[in-house]
Scaffold this motif. Structure first.
Motif, PDB file in Angstrom:
ATOM      1  N   ALA A  32       0.778  -1.173   0.048  1.00 27.21           N
ATOM      2  CA  ALA A  32      -0.213   0.108  -0.099  1.00 27.21           C
ATOM      3  C   ALA A  32       0.964   1.082  -0.006  1.00 27.21           C
ATOM      4  CB  ALA A  32      -1.065  -0.046   1.122  1.00 27.21           C
ATOM      5  N   ASN A  33       2.278   0.934  -0.011  1.00 25.31           N
ATOM      6  CA  ASN A  33       3.213   2.375  -0.177  1.00 25.31           C
ATOM      7  C   ASN A  33       3.014   3.097   1.031  1.00 25.31           C
ATOM      8  OD1 ASN A  33       5.533   3.191  -1.528  1.00 25.31           O
ATOM      9  ND2 ASN A  33       4.054   4.758  -2.371  1.00 25.31           N
ATOM     10  N   ARG A  34       2.981   2.410   2.223  1.00 24.98           N
ATOM     11  CA  ARG A  34       2.934   3.253   3.504  1.00 24.98           C
ATOM     12  C   ARG A  34       3.612   2.363   4.539  1.00 24.98           C
ATOM     13  NH1 ARG A  34      -0.932   1.576   6.930  1.00 24.98           N
ATOM     14  NH2 ARG A  34      -3.032   0.809   5.738  1.00 24.98           N
ATOM     15  N   PRO A  35       4.047   2.900   5.710  1.00 24.60           N
ATOM     16  CA  PRO A  35       4.352   2.141   6.888  1.00 24.60           C
ATOM     17  C   PRO A  35       3.103   1.734   7.586  1.00 24.60           C
ATOM     18  CG  PRO A  35       5.622   4.243   6.804  1.00 24.60           C
ATOM     19  CD  PRO A  35       4.637   4.288   5.854  1.00 24.60           C
ATOM     20  N   VAL A  36       3.386   0.533   8.266  1.00 24.02           N
ATOM     21  CA  VAL A  36       2.144  -0.031   9.037  1.00 24.02           C
ATOM     22  C   VAL A  36       2.535  -0.141  10.342  1.00 24.02           C
ATOM     23  CG1 VAL A  36       1.837  -1.558   6.842  1.00 24.02           C
ATOM     24  CG2 VAL A  36       3.362  -2.426   8.457  1.00 24.02           C
ATOM     25  N   THR A  37       1.220  -0.349  10.925  1.00 25.65           N
ATOM     26  CA  THR A  37       1.215  -0.150  12.641  1.00 25.65           C
ATOM     27  C   THR A  37       1.475  -1.681  13.165  1.00 25.65           C
ATOM     28  OG1 THR A  37      -1.319  -0.513  12.816  1.00 25.65           O
ATOM     29  CG2 THR A  37      -0.453   1.620  12.545  1.00 25.65           C
ATOM     30  N   GLU A  38       1.752  -1.856  14.403  1.00 28.41           N
ATOM     31  CA  GLU A  38       1.720  -3.139  15.023  1.00 28.41           C
ATOM     32  C   GLU A  38       0.509  -3.732  14.864  1.00 28.41           C
ATOM     33  OE1 GLU A  38       1.599  -4.312  19.572  1.00 28.41           O
ATOM     34  OE2 GLU A  38       3.432  -2.881  19.025  1.00 28.41           O
ATOM     35  N   ALA A  39      -0.884  -3.146  15.110  1.00 29.32           N
ATOM     36  CA  ALA A  39      -2.042  -3.734  15.098  1.00 29.32           C
ATOM     37  C   ALA A  39      -2.283  -4.478  13.670  1.00 29.32           C
ATOM     38  CB  ALA A  39      -3.054  -2.806  15.387  1.00 29.32           C
ATOM     39  N   GLU A  40      -2.022  -3.686  12.774  1.00 30.62           N
ATOM     40  CA  GLU A  40      -2.090  -4.095  11.386  1.00 30.62           C
ATOM     41  C   GLU A  40      -1.319  -5.497  11.255  1.00 30.62           C
ATOM     42  OE1 GLU A  40      -3.120  -0.411   8.449  1.00 30.62           O
ATOM     43  OE2 GLU A  40      -0.981  -0.383   9.608  1.00 30.62           O
ATOM     44  N   ILE A  41      -0.029  -5.412  11.718  1.00 28.01           N
ATOM     45  CA  ILE A  41       0.917  -6.446  11.419  1.00 28.01           C
ATOM     46  C   ILE A  41       0.348  -7.912  12.278  1.00 28.01           C
ATOM     47  CG2 ILE A  41       2.887  -7.307  11.804  1.00 28.01           C
ATOM     48  CD1 ILE A  41       4.110  -4.179  11.579  1.00 28.01           C
ATOM     49  N   ALA A  42      -0.047  -7.623  13.523  1.00 32.29           N
ATOM     50  CA  ALA A  42      -0.745  -8.652  14.273  1.00 32.29           C
ATOM     51  C   ALA A  42      -1.831  -9.098  13.676  1.00 32.29           C
ATOM     52  CB  ALA A  42      -0.791  -8.028  15.603  1.00 32.29           C
ATOM     53  N   ALA A  43      -2.758  -8.482  13.079  1.00 30.33           N
ATOM     54  CA  ALA A  43      -4.026  -8.945  12.449  1.00 30.33           C
ATOM     55  C   ALA A  43      -3.570  -9.764  11.126  1.00 30.33           C
ATOM     56  CB  ALA A  43      -4.827  -7.642  12.077  1.00 30.33           C
ATOM     57  N   VAL A  44      -2.677  -9.275  10.405  1.00 33.91           N
ATOM     58  CA  VAL A  44      -2.395  -9.818   8.875  1.00 33.91           C
ATOM     59  C   VAL A  44      -1.842 -11.159   9.449  1.00 33.91           C
ATOM     60  CG1 VAL A  44      -1.101  -9.907   6.991  1.00 33.91           C
ATOM     61  CG2 VAL A  44      -2.730  -7.899   7.455  1.00 33.91           C
ATOM     62  N   ALA A  45      -0.608 -10.975  10.299  1.00 34.92           N
ATOM     63  CA  ALA A  45       0.068 -12.170  10.593  1.00 34.92           C
ATOM     64  C   ALA A  45      -0.532 -13.263  11.438  1.00 34.92           C
ATOM     65  CB  ALA A  45       1.278 -11.744  11.190  1.00 34.92           C
ATOM     66  N   GLY A  46      -1.508 -12.835  12.185  1.00 34.58           N
ATOM     67  CA  GLY A  46      -2.249 -13.759  13.108  1.00 34.58           C
ATOM     68  C   GLY A  46      -1.726 -13.994  14.186  1.00 34.58           C
ATOM     69  N   VAL A  47      -0.786 -13.230  14.863  1.00 39.44           N
ATOM     70  CA  VAL A  47      -0.042 -13.391  15.776  1.00 39.44           C
ATOM     71  C   VAL A  47      -0.304 -12.516  17.013  1.00 39.44           C
ATOM     72  CG1 VAL A  47       2.368 -13.411  16.638  1.00 39.44           C
ATOM     73  CG2 VAL A  47       1.961 -14.171  14.408  1.00 39.44           C
ATOM     74  N   ASP A  48      -0.458 -12.802  18.352  1.00 35.66           N
ATOM     75  CA  ASP A  48      -0.787 -11.831  19.208  1.00 35.66           C
ATOM     76  C   ASP A  48      -0.020 -10.585  19.763  1.00 35.66           C
ATOM     77  OD1 ASP A  48       1.072 -12.366  21.979  1.00 35.66           O
ATOM     78  OD2 ASP A  48       0.960 -14.290  20.917  1.00 35.66           O
ATOM     79  N   HIS A  49      -0.489  -9.549  20.038  1.00 29.91           N
ATOM     80  CA  HIS A  49       0.091  -8.666  19.936  1.00 29.91           C
ATOM     81  C   HIS A  49       1.590  -8.333  20.912  1.00 29.91           C
ATOM     82  CE1 HIS A  49      -2.638  -5.929  17.934  1.00 29.91           C
ATOM     83  NE2 HIS A  49      -3.679  -6.541  18.474  1.00 29.91           N
ATOM     84  N   ASN A  50       1.616  -9.234  21.743  1.00 30.12           N
ATOM     85  CA  ASN A  50       2.933  -9.006  22.872  1.00 30.12           C
ATOM     86  C   ASN A  50       3.753  -9.698  21.743  1.00 30.12           C
ATOM     87  OD1 ASN A  50       1.693  -7.879  24.994  1.00 30.12           O
ATOM     88  ND2 ASN A  50       1.071  -9.611  25.789  1.00 30.12           N
ATOM     89  N   THR A  51       3.477 -10.999  21.306  1.00 27.10           N
ATOM     90  CA  THR A  51       4.716 -11.524  20.458  1.00 27.10           C
ATOM     91  C   THR A  51       5.363 -10.683  19.265  1.00 27.10           C
ATOM     92  OG1 THR A  51       3.600 -13.789  20.802  1.00 27.10           O
ATOM     93  CG2 THR A  51       5.223 -13.534  19.004  1.00 27.10           C
ATOM     94  N   VAL A  52       4.238  -9.816  18.575  1.00 25.73           N
ATOM     95  CA  VAL A  52       4.400  -8.999  17.643  1.00 25.73           C
ATOM     96  C   VAL A  52       5.240  -7.931  18.176  1.00 25.73           C
ATOM     97  CG1 VAL A  52       3.576  -7.192  16.003  1.00 25.73           C
ATOM     98  CG2 VAL A  52       2.553  -9.714  16.022  1.00 25.73           C
ATOM     99  N   ARG A  53       4.993  -7.320  19.082  1.00 25.49           N
ATOM    100  CA  ARG A  53       5.763  -6.504  19.712  1.00 25.49           C
ATOM    101  C   ARG A  53       7.427  -6.698  19.972  1.00 25.49           C
ATOM    102  NH1 ARG A  53       2.573  -5.014  23.759  1.00 25.49           N
ATOM    103  NH2 ARG A  53       1.319  -3.919  22.476  1.00 25.49           N
ATOM    104  N   GLU A  54       7.415  -7.858  20.574  1.00 21.98           N
ATOM    105  CA  GLU A  54       8.601  -8.390  20.789  1.00 21.98           C
ATOM    106  C   GLU A  54       9.404  -8.618  19.417  1.00 21.98           C
ATOM    107  OE1 GLU A  54       8.638 -11.706  23.223  1.00 21.98           O
ATOM    108  OE2 GLU A  54       7.424 -10.885  24.715  1.00 21.98           O
TER     109      GLU A  54
END
Length: 92
Positions: A32-54
């Motif tokens: 989409a030609n823009r940086p992404v947020t942690e929440a977007e990454i977690a949702a697409v990856a299907g990984v919990d927020h704490n793990t994504v943050r780490e």
């Protein structure tokens, strides 16, 4: 400014499955030609927020990701575009 060639190459074989899912999510979302947020990454990856943050912290610390401040908090983008859904997108 650091050139893309000075940033670490990502060898997919060194990543855990979860790390690879997170990295691939970022590469896909950056299309989409823009940086992404942690929440977007977690949702697409299907990984919990704490793990994504780490994982994001580790990737940022070793130079695989670039973290900047967006409107709603930190945003992330790949430091290199050689493993990306949009490989011709120039580095920032």
């Amino acid at each position: 400014m650091t050139s893309e060639s000075d940033r670490p190459f990502v060898d997919a074989q060194t990543l855990t499955n979860t790390e690879a899912h997170v990295y691939e999510a970022i590469a896909t979302l950056e299309y989409a030609n823009r940086p992404v947020t942690e929440a977007e990454i977690a949702a697409v990856a299907g990984v919990d927020h704490n793990t994504v943050r780490e994982i994001l912290q580790g990737f940022t610390e070793c130079g695989m990701l670039v973290q900047t401040e967006g409107q709603d908090g930190p945003v992330f983008e790949l430091a290199r575009r050689d493993w990306s859904a949009a490989p011709d997108t120039p580095s920032h």
